[in-house]
Scaffold this active site. Structure first.
Site, PDB file in Angstrom:
ATOM      1  N   ARG A  35      46.091  43.505  35.535  1.00  0.00           N
ATOM      2  CA  ARG A  35      45.160  44.277  34.701  1.00  0.00           C
ATOM      3  C   ARG A  35      45.886  45.193  33.727  1.00  0.00           C
ATOM      4  O   ARG A  35      45.252  45.817  32.895  1.00  0.00           O
ATOM      5  CB  ARG A  35      44.314  45.151  35.626  1.00  0.00           C
ATOM      6  CG  ARG A  35      42.852  44.786  35.733  1.00  0.00           C
ATOM      7  CD  ARG A  35      42.217  45.856  36.598  1.00  0.00           C
ATOM      8  NE  ARG A  35      40.796  45.809  36.667  1.00  0.00           N
ATOM      9  CZ  ARG A  35      40.093  45.050  37.498  1.00  0.00           C
ATOM     10  NH1 ARG A  35      40.702  44.203  38.295  1.00  0.00           N
ATOM     11  NH2 ARG A  35      38.792  45.126  37.526  1.00  0.00           N
TER      12      ARG A  35
ATOM     13  N   ARG B 175      35.149  51.615  32.837  1.00  0.00           N
ATOM     14  CA  ARG B 175      35.825  50.362  33.185  1.00  0.00           C
ATOM     15  C   ARG B 175      35.946  49.444  31.973  1.00  0.00           C
ATOM     16  O   ARG B 175      36.980  48.822  31.760  1.00  0.00           O
ATOM     17  CB  ARG B 175      35.083  49.634  34.318  1.00  0.00           C
ATOM     18  CG  ARG B 175      35.040  50.455  35.590  1.00  0.00           C
ATOM     19  CD  ARG B 175      35.073  49.685  36.886  1.00  0.00           C
ATOM     20  NE  ARG B 175      34.163  48.580  37.056  1.00  0.00           N
ATOM     21  CZ  ARG B 175      32.883  48.682  37.430  1.00  0.00           C
ATOM     22  NH1 ARG B 175      32.327  49.849  37.623  1.00  0.00           N
ATOM     23  NH2 ARG B 175      32.181  47.594  37.619  1.00  0.00           N
TER      24      ARG B 175
ATOM     25  N   ARG C  80      24.332  43.052  32.681  1.00  0.00           N
ATOM     26  CA  ARG C  80      24.471  42.433  34.008  1.00  0.00           C
ATOM     27  C   ARG C  80      24.900  43.458  35.051  1.00  0.00           C
ATOM     28  O   ARG C  80      24.411  43.448  36.174  1.00  0.00           O
ATOM     29  CB  ARG C  80      25.530  41.319  33.973  1.00  0.00           C
ATOM     30  CG  ARG C  80      25.113  40.075  33.223  1.00  0.00           C
ATOM     31  CD  ARG C  80      26.197  39.029  33.402  1.00  0.00           C
ATOM     32  NE  ARG C  80      26.060  37.897  32.516  1.00  0.00           N
ATOM     33  CZ  ARG C  80      26.946  36.896  32.460  1.00  0.00           C
ATOM     34  NH1 ARG C  80      28.027  36.915  33.223  1.00  0.00           N
ATOM     35  NH2 ARG C  80      26.766  35.882  31.637  1.00  0.00           N
TER      36      ARG C  80
ATOM     37  N   ARG D 128      26.085  47.673  42.116  1.00  0.00           N
ATOM     38  CA  ARG D 128      27.135  47.944  43.092  1.00  0.00           C
ATOM     39  C   ARG D 128      27.413  49.442  43.096  1.00  0.00           C
ATOM     40  O   ARG D 128      27.066  50.135  42.148  1.00  0.00           O
ATOM     41  CB  ARG D 128      28.392  47.162  42.671  1.00  0.00           C
ATOM     42  CG  ARG D 128      29.255  46.711  43.821  1.00  0.00           C
ATOM     43  CD  ARG D 128      30.306  45.737  43.327  1.00  0.00           C
ATOM     44  NE  ARG D 128      31.262  46.367  42.433  1.00  0.00           N
ATOM     45  CZ  ARG D 128      32.170  45.691  41.730  1.00  0.00           C
ATOM     46  NH1 ARG D 128      32.225  44.381  41.813  1.00  0.00           N
ATOM     47  NH2 ARG D 128      33.010  46.340  40.946  1.00  0.00           N
TER      48      ARG D 128
ATOM     49  N   LYS E 194      33.316  36.507  36.851  1.00  0.00           N
ATOM     50  CA  LYS E 194      34.640  36.117  37.331  1.00  0.00           C
ATOM     51  C   LYS E 194      34.695  35.890  38.843  1.00  0.00           C
ATOM     52  O   LYS E 194      35.264  34.913  39.298  1.00  0.00           O
ATOM     53  CB  LYS E 194      35.604  37.269  37.011  1.00  0.00           C
ATOM     54  CG  LYS E 194      36.864  36.897  36.347  1.00  0.00           C
ATOM     55  CD  LYS E 194      37.623  38.122  35.801  1.00  0.00           C
ATOM     56  CE  LYS E 194      37.070  39.484  36.027  1.00  0.00           C
ATOM     57  NZ  LYS E 194      37.746  40.278  37.058  1.00  0.00           N
TER      58      LYS E 194
HETATM   59  P1  ADP Z   1      35.312  44.881  38.182  1.00  0.00           P
HETATM   60  O1  ADP Z   1      35.811  43.594  37.603  1.00  0.00           O
HETATM   61  O2  ADP Z   1      33.831  45.066  38.023  1.00  0.00           O
HETATM   62  O3  ADP Z   1      36.111  46.090  37.804  1.00  0.00           O
HETATM   63  P2  ADP Z   1      36.749  44.379  40.624  1.00  0.00           P
HETATM   64  O4  ADP Z   1      36.180  43.957  41.913  1.00  0.00           O
HETATM   65  O5  ADP Z   1      37.682  43.449  39.938  1.00  0.00           O
HETATM   66  O6  ADP Z   1      35.474  44.708  39.740  1.00  0.00           O
HETATM   67  O7  ADP Z   1      37.509  45.781  40.771  1.00  0.00           O
HETATM   68  C1  ADP Z   1      36.850  46.927  41.269  1.00  0.00           C
HETATM   69  C2  ADP Z   1      37.749  48.148  41.108  1.00  0.00           C
HETATM   70  O8  ADP Z   1      38.956  47.984  41.879  1.00  0.00           O
HETATM   71  C3  ADP Z   1      38.261  48.414  39.682  1.00  0.00           C
HETATM   72  O9  ADP Z   1      37.327  49.155  38.909  1.00  0.00           O
HETATM   73  C4  ADP Z   1      39.557  49.200  39.958  1.00  0.00           C
HETATM   74  O10 ADP Z   1      39.277  50.547  40.278  1.00  0.00           O
HETATM   75  C5  ADP Z   1      40.098  48.538  41.218  1.00  0.00           C
HETATM   76  N1  ADP Z   1      41.055  47.436  40.915  1.00  0.00           N
HETATM   77  C6  ADP Z   1      40.899  46.114  41.193  1.00  0.00           C
HETATM   78  N2  ADP Z   1      41.957  45.398  40.786  1.00  0.00           N
HETATM   79  C7  ADP Z   1      42.827  46.282  40.230  1.00  0.00           C
HETATM   80  C8  ADP Z   1      44.102  46.173  39.605  1.00  0.00           C
HETATM   81  N3  ADP Z   1      44.717  44.995  39.468  1.00  0.00           N
HETATM   82  N4  ADP Z   1      44.679  47.302  39.139  1.00  0.00           N
HETATM   83  C9  ADP Z   1      44.088  48.488  39.260  1.00  0.00           C
HETATM   84  N5  ADP Z   1      42.885  48.673  39.831  1.00  0.00           N
HETATM   85  C10 ADP Z   1      42.253  47.585  40.313  1.00  0.00           C
END
Ligand code: ADP
Length: 185
Positions: free
Chosen positions: A87, A139, A122, A128, A11
């Site tokens: 989300r 997650r 992946r 990370r 994404k």
């Molecule tokens: P991933 O898609 O691997 O979870 P992201 O970069 O999208 O990676 O998000 C990393 C972390 O940031 C998430 O695991 C969460 O803890 C937090 N996060 C990001 N966007 C949101 C959101 N819209 N609501 C709640 N937590 C979020």
């Protein structure tokens, strides 16, 4: 535009390319939070522990954060691709309300579809800081529980398009370009 997809679906990479291609702002809530953690701001201090544990930062934090950004001139002028937001159902309702307030509407919600076995593989490979096995499992569980139901929410509004996220990066991008361009036409 909104892009949804499991963690590790590609994404982030594809979102950067889409934003460049269509001249819109790429708003990645994960990137915003990671920058806040790196800078040690109050937001970063609140978010760091939650992110490392694979949890979700509270809606009460996330909704105002996005609201603040999407009212800015560059977004209003060129549009925005939301990556990582909404989300939860609460965030989706918050998004609907803030767009209505701005007199804006969504054009498309893309589901970048990659099976759970492939994304696990992946994420283990990219390493990370929050990609520990425990956090990955948490997650992905939260994705199925909180975020996957949003696919129906977008579908009910006639916005959802699914794109196969398997294969070469360029091929996936070509598929995305096709669905977005036809929607914008
Ligand atoms: P991933 O898609 O691997 O979870 P992201 O970069 O999208 O990676 O998000 C990393 C972390 O940031 C998430 O695991 C969460 O803890 C937090 N996060 C990001 N966007 C949101 C959101 N819209 N609501 C709640 N937590 C979020």
């Amino acid at each position: 535009m909104v892009i949804l997809g499991r963690q590790g679906s590609g994404k982030g990479t594809q979102s950067g390319r889409i934003a460049e291609r269509y001249g819109c702002v790429h708003l990645s809530t994960g990137d915003v939070l990671r920058a806040a953690v790196a800078e040690g701001t109050e937001l970063g201090q609140q978010a760091a522990g939650i992110m490392n544990a694979g949890g979700l930062v509270g809606d009460d934090i996330m909704i105002p954060l996005v609201q603040e950004r999407i009212g800015k001139d560059d977004v209003v002028a060129g549009g925005v691709l939301l990556d990582g937001f909404p989300r939860t159902a609460e965030q989706a309702n918050g998004l609907e309300a803030m767009l209505a307030g701005l007199g804006q509407a969504l054009t498309i919600a893309i589901n970048l579809d990659v099976p759970v076995e492939e994304v696990t593989h992946r994420m283990m490979a990219r390493g990370r800081e929050d990609d520990t096995e425990e956090a990955i499992v948490r997650r992905l569980g939260l994705y199925d529980q909180e975020t996957a139901p949003l696919l129906d929410w977008f579908d009910e509004r006639g916005l959802l398009v699914s794109v196969d996220g398997l294969g070469e990066e360029d091929d996936v991008f070509a598929r995305l370009e096709e669905v977005i361009s036809s929607r914008l036409a």
